[in-house]
Scaffold this active site. Structure first.
Site, short mmCIF file in Angstrom:
data_model
loop_
_atom_site.label_atom_id
_atom_site.label_comp_id
_atom_site.label_asym_id
_atom_site.label_seq_id
_atom_site.Cartn_x
_atom_site.Cartn_y
_atom_site.Cartn_z
N SER A 17 0.80 -1.40 0.10
CA SER A 17 0.13 0.05 -0.22
C SER A 17 0.81 1.48 -0.13
O SER A 17 0.47 2.36 -0.68
CB SER A 17 -1.08 0.17 1.12
OG SER A 17 -2.07 -0.67 0.90
N LYS A 65 -10.50 -5.52 10.40
CA LYS A 65 -11.56 -4.90 9.49
C LYS A 65 -12.85 -4.96 10.18
O LYS A 65 -13.74 -3.95 9.78
CB LYS A 65 -11.49 -5.65 8.18
CG LYS A 65 -10.44 -5.25 7.25
CD LYS A 65 -10.66 -5.94 5.82
CE LYS A 65 -8.98 -5.72 5.15
NZ LYS A 65 -9.39 -6.19 3.92
N ASN A 122 -12.19 -1.03 5.49
CA ASN A 122 -10.70 -1.13 5.08
C ASN A 122 -10.02 0.53 4.96
O ASN A 122 -9.11 0.18 4.83
CB ASN A 122 -10.44 -2.10 4.12
CG ASN A 122 -10.75 -1.28 2.63
OD1 ASN A 122 -11.77 -0.63 2.52
ND2 ASN A 122 -9.83 -1.26 1.68
N ALA A 130 -16.48 -19.16 1.82
CA ALA A 130 -17.71 -18.57 2.39
C ALA A 130 -17.00 -17.77 3.71
O ALA A 130 -17.67 -17.81 4.69
CB ALA A 130 -18.50 -19.71 3.03
N GLY A 131 -15.67 -17.48 3.58
CA GLY A 131 -15.10 -16.45 4.68
C GLY A 131 -15.37 -15.45 4.45
O GLY A 131 -16.24 -14.80 3.72
N GLY A 132 -14.34 -14.26 5.15
CA GLY A 132 -14.74 -12.86 5.28
C GLY A 132 -14.75 -12.18 3.72
O GLY A 132 -15.53 -11.66 3.24
N LEU A 147 -8.69 -14.19 -6.23
CA LEU A 147 -8.47 -12.99 -5.13
C LEU A 147 -6.99 -12.90 -4.63
O LEU A 147 -6.47 -11.73 -4.52
CB LEU A 147 -9.54 -12.91 -3.91
CG LEU A 147 -10.82 -12.76 -4.31
CD1 LEU A 147 -11.67 -12.21 -2.97
CD2 LEU A 147 -11.21 -11.77 -5.13
N GLY A 185 -5.23 -11.35 -8.11
CA GLY A 185 -5.95 -10.18 -7.40
C GLY A 185 -5.08 -8.84 -7.33
O GLY A 185 -5.53 -7.90 -6.47
P1 ATR Z 1 -10.63 -14.83 4.34
O1 ATR Z 1 -10.71 -13.77 5.36
O2 ATR Z 1 -9.33 -14.56 3.73
O3 ATR Z 1 -11.90 -15.03 3.49
P2 ATR Z 1 -11.48 -17.11 6.29
O4 ATR Z 1 -12.61 -15.99 6.79
O5 ATR Z 1 -10.47 -17.59 7.27
O6 ATR Z 1 -10.36 -15.84 5.43
O7 ATR Z 1 -11.93 -17.88 4.97
C1 ATR Z 1 -10.93 -18.91 4.43
C2 ATR Z 1 -11.91 -19.86 3.42
O8 ATR Z 1 -11.13 -20.50 2.91
C3 ATR Z 1 -13.18 -20.56 3.89
O9 ATR Z 1 -14.06 -20.40 2.81
C4 ATR Z 1 -12.47 -21.97 4.09
O10 ATR Z 1 -13.62 -22.92 4.17
P3 ATR Z 1 -14.21 -23.23 5.49
O11 ATR Z 1 -15.41 -22.19 5.80
O12 ATR Z 1 -14.93 -24.79 5.17
O13 ATR Z 1 -13.20 -23.53 6.66
C5 ATR Z 1 -11.61 -21.96 2.58
N1 ATR Z 1 -10.72 -23.03 3.09
C6 ATR Z 1 -9.38 -22.73 3.80
N2 ATR Z 1 -9.00 -23.83 3.93
C7 ATR Z 1 -9.65 -24.80 3.00
C8 ATR Z 1 -9.41 -26.00 2.37
N3 ATR Z 1 -8.00 -26.91 2.68
N4 ATR Z 1 -10.13 -26.66 1.57
C9 ATR Z 1 -11.31 -25.98 1.05
N5 ATR Z 1 -11.71 -24.63 1.74
C10 ATR Z 1 -10.57 -24.21 2.55
#
Ligand code: ATR
Length: 288
Positions: free
Chosen positions: A22, A71, A92, A132-134, A227, A250
């Site tokens: 940044s 965040k 952010n 489905a994370g952040g 991303l 990304g």
């Molecule tokens: P971010 O803020 O980068 O989104 P996060 O909130 O920790 O990080 O989310 C990580 C994402 O990667 C989630 O969708 C996670 O799946 P789960 O919700 O089932 O944990 C996914 N992820 C991480 N490691 C994984 C793996 N080995 N196989 C499949 N999905 C994975």
């Protein structure tokens, strides 16, 4: 530039901040615009986050970026929060206002501008969203807000996919997010999709993996947007390209989230030629 009594300061708060790109984005912009402005990263410990925001205001900082893991947490101490950031639940960018900072989310508009600059459309498209994370949650909001026709949200844990889909559908009033278990990808309709990779799989140092390794899945992708920008060529992108699709990383999203923050702080519009010039500086820095 010469730092003097008029120099305005912006910065980044997070932990860690040591590898951030940044400062390069913002200090390059300041130089190109001849703005008397500097951008500095600040490493902030968790228990000090509110004190850091208050202190930044007291020190007359013009604005801040906020990165992981703060965040959401940073939202508590703000005087106002932009509607999109409120819905996404993540901020952010902080912009100085009367009495305190206003919070924005420039990650999602940044992704949108990055995609638009590559000619990638969301409106009316059927999209596969991985994760489905952040990050994925925010992309799901963007897709719904920009009128995607259907978003298949695939996640390892189906419960999280269902929770995100339910929340985004409810908050946007658009029933477009369909949750699925990641392992059920073979049930996706037999057609070509835009796929957005928003899991953490493939992120440095875990560079040898993609979230789905089956080439049959990649037959269904005409455009793959990862991303991740570290590494710049992910295994996901490699799979997409091997099956004839177009693949993007990304880095442009990083660029445009910065550009939009800079626009908010300085109340200007950054022309496309300027954004392109900053992108060249970024690419040169990282050697691509
Ligand atoms: P971010 O803020 O980068 O989104 P996060 O909130 O920790 O990080 O989310 C990580 C994402 O990667 C989630 O969708 C996670 O799946 P789960 O919700 O089932 O944990 C996914 N992820 C991480 N490691 C994984 C793996 N080995 N196989 C499949 N999905 C994975």
């Amino acid at each position: 530039m010469t730092i003097d009594g008029y120099t305005r300061t912006c910065g980044l708060i997070g932990n860690p901040v040591e590898h951030t790109l940044s400062p390069l984005i913002h200090n390059t912009l300041a130089k190109k615009f001849s703005h008397n402005l500097v951008y500095v990263p600040f490493h902030v410990d968790e228990e000090k986050i509110q004190a850091a925001v208050e202190g930044a205001y007291a020190l007359n900082l013009l604005g801040l970026n906020v990165t992981v893991p703060y965040k959401s947490q940073v939202m508590e101490g703000l005087v106002q929060i932009d509607e999109l950031a409120e819905k996404i639940g993540a901020v952010n960018t902080l912009v100085r206002m009367e009495g305190g900072f206003k919070g924005y989310n420039t990650d999602m508009p940044g992704l949108y501008r990055a995609m638009s600059s590559e000619g990638i459309q969301i409106e009316g498209q059927e999209i596969i969203l991985l994760g489905a994370g952040g990050a994925a949650r925010a992309v799901a909001f963007l897709c719904a807000a920009k009128n995607a026709s259907k978003v298949y949200l695939l996640n390892r844990s189906i419960e999280k996919a269902q929770a995100v889909a339910g929340e985004v559908n409810a908050k946007t009033g658009k029933n477009v997010i369909y949750p699925m278990a990641l392992s059920d990808y073979h049930q996706l309709p037999d057609q070509k999709f835009l796929a957005i990779q928003a899991t953490s799989v493939g992120l440095y140092p875990d560079t040898e993996r993609a979230v789905i390794e089956d080439e049959a899945f990649y037959h269904k992708i005409h455009t793959g947007y990862d991303l991740i920008y570290k590494p710049f060529h992910t295994r996901f992108m490699q799979h997409v390209k091997e099956q004839g699709g177009k693949a993007y990383h990304g880095l442009k999203m990083l660029l445009y989230q910065g550009i939009i923050a800079y626009e908010l702080w300085n109340d200007i519009a950054v022309p496309e030629e300027m954004a392109a010039a900053v992108y060249e500086v970024l690419k040169e820095k990282i050697g691509i």
